[in-house]
Each structure stands twice: as structure tokens, then as C-alpha cells.
Design an enzyme around this catalytic site. Structure first.
Site, PDB file in Angstrom:
ATOM      1  CG  ASP A  84      16.284  32.990  16.256  1.00 29.80           C
ATOM      2  OD1 ASP A  84      17.414  32.670  16.395  1.00 29.80           O
ATOM      3  OD2 ASP A  84      15.313  32.375  16.991  1.00 29.80           O
TER       4      ASP A  84
ATOM      5  CD  GLU B  80      19.306  31.495  12.971  1.00 24.76           C
ATOM      6  OE1 GLU B  80      19.722  30.570  13.337  1.00 24.76           O
ATOM      7  OE2 GLU B  80      18.143  31.874  13.393  1.00 24.76           O
TER       8      GLU B  80
END
Length: 752
Positions: free
Chosen positions: A429, A482
Site C-alpha cells: 500500500d 500501489e
């Protein structure tokens, strides 16, 4: 004011006072068994500290004698002197508590060093790849001190806190009094350790515990959950819970043995992104357990044709509203849905059903909850101590990527989920926030690196090392970034200068595609470039096309809610969006609820709107997603060259006035291809001609306008190519393009 007793005692008063006052840095120098000299006579002393003890005694195991201990200090410091002994001997302590409870156990301060020098060396070097096997709480058996091989079952506790004055293990077993069980400090690596026998703990498994950390500065005293704990209480409680990770028996050998064949660039990867707490709820709105999810979610995903499930972070976190992205337990699945074994059973069920499991994992930042990692030992231990330590977007702390022990902690956490929980990959993330020193910071709020740039060199080195270690240790696991910027070579190997990820979310495709589809079709011709631009860079990285949770929250509307037009147009647009996504090069990711055409934005606090499936229009979207998944899985042309320019060829992207595009997806076998034709206006277009590479009969293998999907059922069936050159191709097809539709056409080739 505590008073001293009159009897003879051998412990230095200042050390006794330190133990009773809770500021003893070296408890093993005071407590336990010691050879002492009294009046030039060598004897043996046993000392202990239990403030809630009414009586204490020593059972001498080689003679059976029980010797009462003298209360030396009224706070609960006891000592027994053995005048006839000159050498250590085996013994147990007998504790009679003030409530009458009696416990007999081996003295925790009689056990030798616990962690090996090699463990400490690896920790200090930041290279302990199985850190969770050294730190934390571990149920094991040790040889009883000074005995002839007798085994003692108990728990070895160890925690990294190099700047603390004192660290203790606390729990119900010592009434959460940090003075009772201070730990031994191993200065070589800043580790504190202590072994507590099971008889003292009142059991081993499921025992609640924390570390009480006393800092050296400003009177710092804080209860901390175990950073390497395997299980924690359900929020708002925060104690760690002892758990034996080794008792679960896996049944996914077949999956693991063929995973290297499944998770390749030329294989289909269609991901169903899930938040476990809101996919479906039980009676009364309760969360489903991991095992209930294994029974309900896994068959659903398999039937829908997805190849993988990606879970929003399941690591323990205190705040429901964070969706799991503010982690306090980097080695523990959240207890909201069950135990560690229950989560293993969920992953096991996925694998037995042929479904891979990706986990969201958050190394970029962590929350400020005081039971967590923040200011752990009274200093900025895990986080940067300067301006880099505060994340401006989420008001969290940023890991100190320049500290070897912190990087080791994070890399070990990543390996832990891949090895102990058999995860098939990690989606990392907020990578963009890690790469740039000026991420979300204004001028004057950041400082450049040593070269004058905005690149976060320490975080970059960490990400490269992370990917190198993961691919060395678990070679068939995938790492997914990401990353929302144009940082180059995210998915290229580190040895050629890349970051080393396997895949990257294609945030540019997502943004441009949703921008395009949100426009009224009458205006789409003016934004044609937003649709086609992604093919300029589609093969610069190994991309996943994400329609994720982030696109259906915070006022952005659901995917269906973004679509313009009347009701039929909204559903037709959504079908066309999914058709475009599955025709476009790249692996696929779809957030839960989108496949049933949710009207509402995603709400983490309630289940999906499953009642919508009573309407045919929503059933149609679900059927379409299912059929697109199976088409993607069965047609080599739609996935073999997902990440290679050889798998894509435009037929025509110039027809902006009609908002029509067409292209070829190629398989590795040059005879095999799929032609995709998209009409993104609500206008029926008859006799629309496109060029194709081969003659013969072409079959419409999927049409988003078919009746079973809720469309008008305008179909082409089979079409014979004409020897009429068109668009620089030797043959052409004359087609009917239904309004707001995507067609998939395949040539009939014998023996293919």
C-alpha cells in the site's frame, strides 16, 4: 514508606530498592539463585519479588526440603539463605498469594540466556528473516535449571527496546504489575528476554500479556502490545494473546506445488478485492468468522470465475474506519473474525478451491495508538524523529527506513504472511508516499536528499531489498505496488535499476477510464484521448487494471452511480466499462459489490446490498462479470501477452466522432486472436465495417448487450469475413454495434 525487615539478607539494598521501585535495569543480578559470601563463608541465596505474596517458600528438588523465605522488604521482596549449600541446586518457588491461591513453579530468574548469539547478531545486522521465531511470545520447553534433564514448559518472551531502562512482561498472572517480572537486557541487539513457566502463567495458550516499558527520560511508562504478537484482543482492548502457530495442519499442498505455474505473466489473474467485515454479515449485523467466510465467500468467488482474492488489510488494527490500513499488529490477523487458526483455515479453503490469496500490507506508516509501535521504548524507535516521521495525509507515523532493525521488522513481517499463512502475494500500500520526500508536503515542509532531489533514498533501498528477499525466499509469491506516479521501472528487476515488484496498479488507466465513462456519451468524442491514452504506456510496466475500493467511497459514488444517462444507459455503460476492462491488456481487479451493480457507495460498517439481485438488471451485471472472467481465463489471447506489446494491435482508434474503437488481442500462437469492438454511444450502428487479419468465420463469443446481461440482445452471431481490404488489413467484417456495448469476436480455426 516501605520498611526493611530485621533478618539477615545478602542483596544490596540499593538493588532491592530498584526492584521494589520498578527501575531495576538488570534483575538477574538481584533475583534468582546466587552464591554469596557471609562472614567469609560461601553460601547460596534465593531471592524473589512478589508484592501480592502472603508467603514464599523454596522447594529443594534434590532433597524434597521446603524452606520458608524471609520477607526482606515490605513491598514483597523475599530471600532464603542456604547455609549448608555452596553450589547451585534445582528448586521451585512456592507462592501463596494474599487471596490464598497457591502456585508452585520454577524460578524465572534461574534460567540461562535464551536467545542465541547468532539470533542477536542477525537482529543487530537487520538480517533475521525469521524474526517472528526469535521475538514475541513462544510456547516451548526448556531444561529445568540445575536439573538432570527435567523439562519445563512455558513461554519465552523477547522484545526489541534498546533505549528502555526496564521492560517487564505483565498480565493477569502478575496482576499487571510491571515490577514483578522485569526482563533480562541483551545489549548486543537491544533485546529484552524472559522465560515464564506455564505453572506461573496458569497455562500457556490464550494467556493475555503486554510489555510494560519504562523509559530513561521524562518518566516514560507505557503498556505495549507485543510488536511480534501472533494474536491480540478485539478492539478496543489491546492485549496480546499467546498462540501456538505450529498446531494448524495445512491441506493446500497441491496448490502450493503448482503455484509457480499459476502466478505467471502469461496466466489469467482476475482479482476480487474484499473487505472481510462488510462483504456479508451474520444475524444481527455481526461479522462473519473466517471459517464462515471460507464456507460462503470462497464458493462465490470460485463460481464468479475470479482467480484470486485480495483482502484489505487483515493485520490487527484498532480503528474500524481505517479499513485495516493503520496497523498495530504486523504479525497478527485481526481477531474481529476469529483466531489465527481460523484465518489459516480460510486461506486453506481458498487454495483447496484453486483460488489464490493476496494480502494488502502497509509498510509506509503506522498509527499513533500508544499501545502500538509509536515511541515504543520512550524514544522514536520505529519512526523517524524528524519531519519525516509524520505523515501529513493520515496523521500517522512513518517508519524509519534508514534503521536496519526497522527494515528487518518489516521484511520479516512480509515473509511471515507468505510463509506462516501461505499468502500468495502482497499488495504494498501507498508506495508513492514512500518514494518521495515531498509527498503531500508543501514547499518548506521537506528537505531534499543528499543529491538535492526529492527521492526518498532510504525508502527506495528498503523497497528494493524487500522485493529481493521475498523473491529469494518465496520465489513464486507476487508483490504488487500501489504506485500512482510515473516512477520508472517499478516492475523491473532491481539488478537493472528497477524496484523489483511483479505488478503495479495502473492508476492512470483507472483515472482516465472512469473520467471517460462518467461523461455523457454526447461529449465523449471530445475526450477520446482519455480512452486511448493508456495504450501508449500499457507495456511499460506489468500492470493490473484496478477498479478498487478507493473508487467507490468518500463521495465518489459507486461504479453504477458514476455512469451517466437514464437507467438503461447506466447499466449499459457499466456493462461496457467491464467489457473495456477485460478487453484491455493487463490483469484485472474488481472491488466487491461492483459485480452486482451496487447503487450505494461502499460502507465498511454494513454488508453489500445483496437484495439488489432480486432485479434482473443487477443479475445481468453479475452474469456478465462471471462470463468475462471465464472468457478471460479460457481465451489465451486475452491474457498471454497481457504485459507485452506483442499481444495488442489497434484496428482503429480514430473514430472519435462515433466513440468507437477496435483492436486485436493476440495469443502466443499467431493463429489465435480475439477482436474487440467497442461502441461507447447509445446509438445503434448497423453495417459498421472493421478490418480483420484473417478470413473465415468469426463468432461473437461475448456481447455485453446480450439479453442475459440485461441488454437489448442485438447480436451478430457468426460473421464471415469478406475479402475486402479495410483499415490496412486484407479482410473485413460488417457488424451491428449495439448501443453502449463491447463485442468479443473469435475466428473459428480447426485444431487450434
Amino acid at each position: 514508606m516501605a520498611e526493611w525487615a530485621d533478618p539477615l539478607f545478602t542483596a544490596p539494598p540499593e538493588l532491592v530498592a530498584a526492584v521494589c521501585g520498578g527501575y531495576c535495569h538488570d534483575p538477574f543480578s538481584v533475583l534468582g539463585m546466587h552464591k554469596v559470601s557471609v562472614d567469609q563463608r560461601l553460601i547460596v541465596s534465593v531471592r524473589t519479588f512478589y508484592p501480592f505474596a502472603r508467603e514464599m517458600a523454596v522447594r529443594v528438588l534434590d532433597s524434597g526440603e521446603v524452606v520458608p523465605m524471609q520477607r526482606i522488604h515490605s513491598d514483597g521482596f523475599f530471600e532464603a539463605l542456604f547455609w549448608k549449600r555452596t553450589e547451585p541446586f534445582p528448586y521451585r518457588l512456592i507462592l501463596t498469594e494474599d487471596n490464598g491461591t497457591v502456585r508452585e513453579f520454577f524460578d524465572p530468574y534461574a534460567f540461562p540466556l535464551l536467545l542465541s548469539d547468532f539470533d542477536l547478531y542477525l537482529i543487530a545486522q537487520g538480517e533475521h528473516r525469521q524474526l517472528w521465531k526469535a521475538l514475541g511470545g513462544h510456547i516451548l520447553e526448556l531444561e529445568a535449571p540445575n536439573s538432570a534433564g527435567e523439562k519445563v514448559r512455558g513461554v519465552r518472551f523477547a522484545v526489541w527496546a534498546p533505549n528502555a531502562l526496564r521492560v517487564s512482561v505483565v498480565g493477569d498472572f502478575n496482576r499487571w504489575d510491571g515490577r514483578v517480572h522485569p526482563m533480562r537486557f541483551r545489549h548486543e541487539a537491544g533485546i529484552w528476554e524472559l522465560f515464564l513457566p506455564e505453572a506461573l502463567l496458569g497455562g500457556a495458550e490464550s494467556v493475555l500479556y503486554k510489555f510494560e516499558v519504562k523509559g530513561r527520560y521524562a518518566g516514560y511508562l507505557q503498556l505495549k502490545a507485543d510488536p511480534v504478537g501472533f494474536f491480540h484482543e478485539v478492539r478496543p482492548k489491546s492485549a496480546s494473546i499467546l498462540w501456538d502457530l505450529g498446531r494448524y495442519r495445512w491441506n493446500d499442498e497441491d496448490w502450493l506445488s503448482r503455484r509457480h505455474e499459476v502466478q505467471r505473466l502469461d496466466k489469467p489473474i482476475a482479482i476480487y478485492e474484499v473487505h472481510l467485515g462488510s462483504w456479508r454479515r451474520g444475524e444481527g449485523g455481526r461479522w462473519l468468522t473466517y471459517r464462515e467466510l471460507a464456507e460462503q465467500l470462497v464458493p462465490y468467488v470460485r463460481d464468479m470465475g475470479f482467480t484470486h482474492i485480495e483482502l484489505l488489510p487483515v493485520m490487527e488494527h484498532p480503528l474500524d474506519e481505517s479499513w485495516g490500513y493503520q496497523v498495530t499488529g504486523y504479525f497478527a490477523p485481526t481477531s474481529r473474525y476469529g483466531t489465527p487458526d481460523d484465518f489459516k483455515a480460510f486461506v486453506d479453503a481458498c487454495h483447496q478451491a484453486g483460488i489464490g490469496v493476496f494480502l494488502d500490507w502497509v509498510p509506509a506508516h503506522f498509527p499513533k495508538d500508544m499501545h502500538g509501535l509509536v515511541f515504543f521504548d520512550g524514544t522514536n524507535l520505529y519512526e523517524y524523529s524528524d519531519w519525516r516521521g509524520d505523515h501529513p495525509d493520515w496523521h500517522t507515523k512513518v517508519f524509519n527506513f534508514g534503521r536496519t532493525e526497522v527494515c528487518n521488522f518489516l521484511i520479516a513481517s512480509a515473509l511471515f504472511w507468505l510463509k506462516e499463512y501461505h499468502a500468495d502475494g502482497l499488495r504494498i500500500d501507498a508506495v508513492a508516499s514512500m518514494l518521495y520526500l515531498d509527498y503531500s508536503r508543501k514547499q518548506g515542509e521537506w528537505q531534499p536528499n543528499i543529491y538535492g532531489g526529492n527521492e526518498h533514498l532510504e525508502a527506495i533501498a528498503f523497497l528494493k531489498r524487500l522485493n529481493e528477499v521475498i523473491h529469494a525466499e518465496v520465489s513464486d509469491a507476487l508483490t504488487i505496488a500501489e504506485e500512482s506516479t510515473a516512477w520508472p521501472m517499478v516492475t523491473r528487476p532491481t539488478y537493472v535499476g528497477g524496484l523489483g515488484f511483479d505488478f503495479k496498479w495502473n492508476m492512470g488507466w483507472m483515472h482516465d477510464t472512469l473520467f471517460y465513462f462518467s461523461k455523457d456519451p454526447i461529449y465523449r468524442k471530445y475526450h477520446h484521448g482519455a480512452l486511448t491514452f493508456s495504450l501508449w504506456y500499457a507495456f511499460s510496466e506489468n500492470f493490473i487494471l484496478p477498479l478498487s475500493h478507493d473508487e467507490v467511497v468518500h463521495g465518489k459514488a459507486s461504479l453504477l452511480g458514476k455512469m451517466p444517462g437514464e437507467l438503461w444507459q447506466k447499466f449499459a455503460n457499466l456493462r461496457a466499462l467491464f467489457g473495456w476492462m477485460y478487453g484491455h491488456p493487463g490483469k484485472k481487479l474488481l472491488f466487491m459489490g461492483s459485480e452486482i451493480a451496487q447503487w450505494q457507495e461502499w460502507n465498511y460498517a454494513s454488508e453489500l446490498d445483496w437484495h439488489l439481485l432480486q432485479w434482473e438488471s443487477h443479475q445481468g451485471i453479475q452474469r456478465l462479470v462471471r462470463d468475462l472472467n471465464w472468457l478471460y481465463r479460457t481465451e489465451p489471447a486475452l491474457r498471454e501477452w497481457d504485459c507485452d506489446h506483442r499481444g495488442f494491435e489497434w484496428i482503429d482508434f480514430h473514430d472519435a466522432d462515433n466513440s468507437v474503437v477496435s483492436f486485436v488481442r493476440w495469443a502466443k500462437d499467431w493463429r489465435d486472436c480475439v477482436v474487440v469492438v467497442c461502441n461507447f454511444t447509445p446509438v445503434l450502428r448497423k453495417n459498421y465495417r472493421i478490418g480483420v487479419p484473417f478470413n473465415g468465420t468469426w463468432w461473437e463469443v461475448l456481447n455485453t448487450d446480450w439479453a442475459q446481461y440485461g441488454g437489448s440482445n442485438l447480436s451478430n452471431g457468426e460473421v464471415t469475413a469478406e475479402p475486402l481490404p479495410w483499415q490496412n488489413r486484407p479482410y473485413s467484417l460488417q457488424l451491428t454495434l449495439p448501443p453502449l456495448s463491447v463485442l468479443f469476436l473469435k475466428r473459428s480455426v480447426p485444431n487450434l
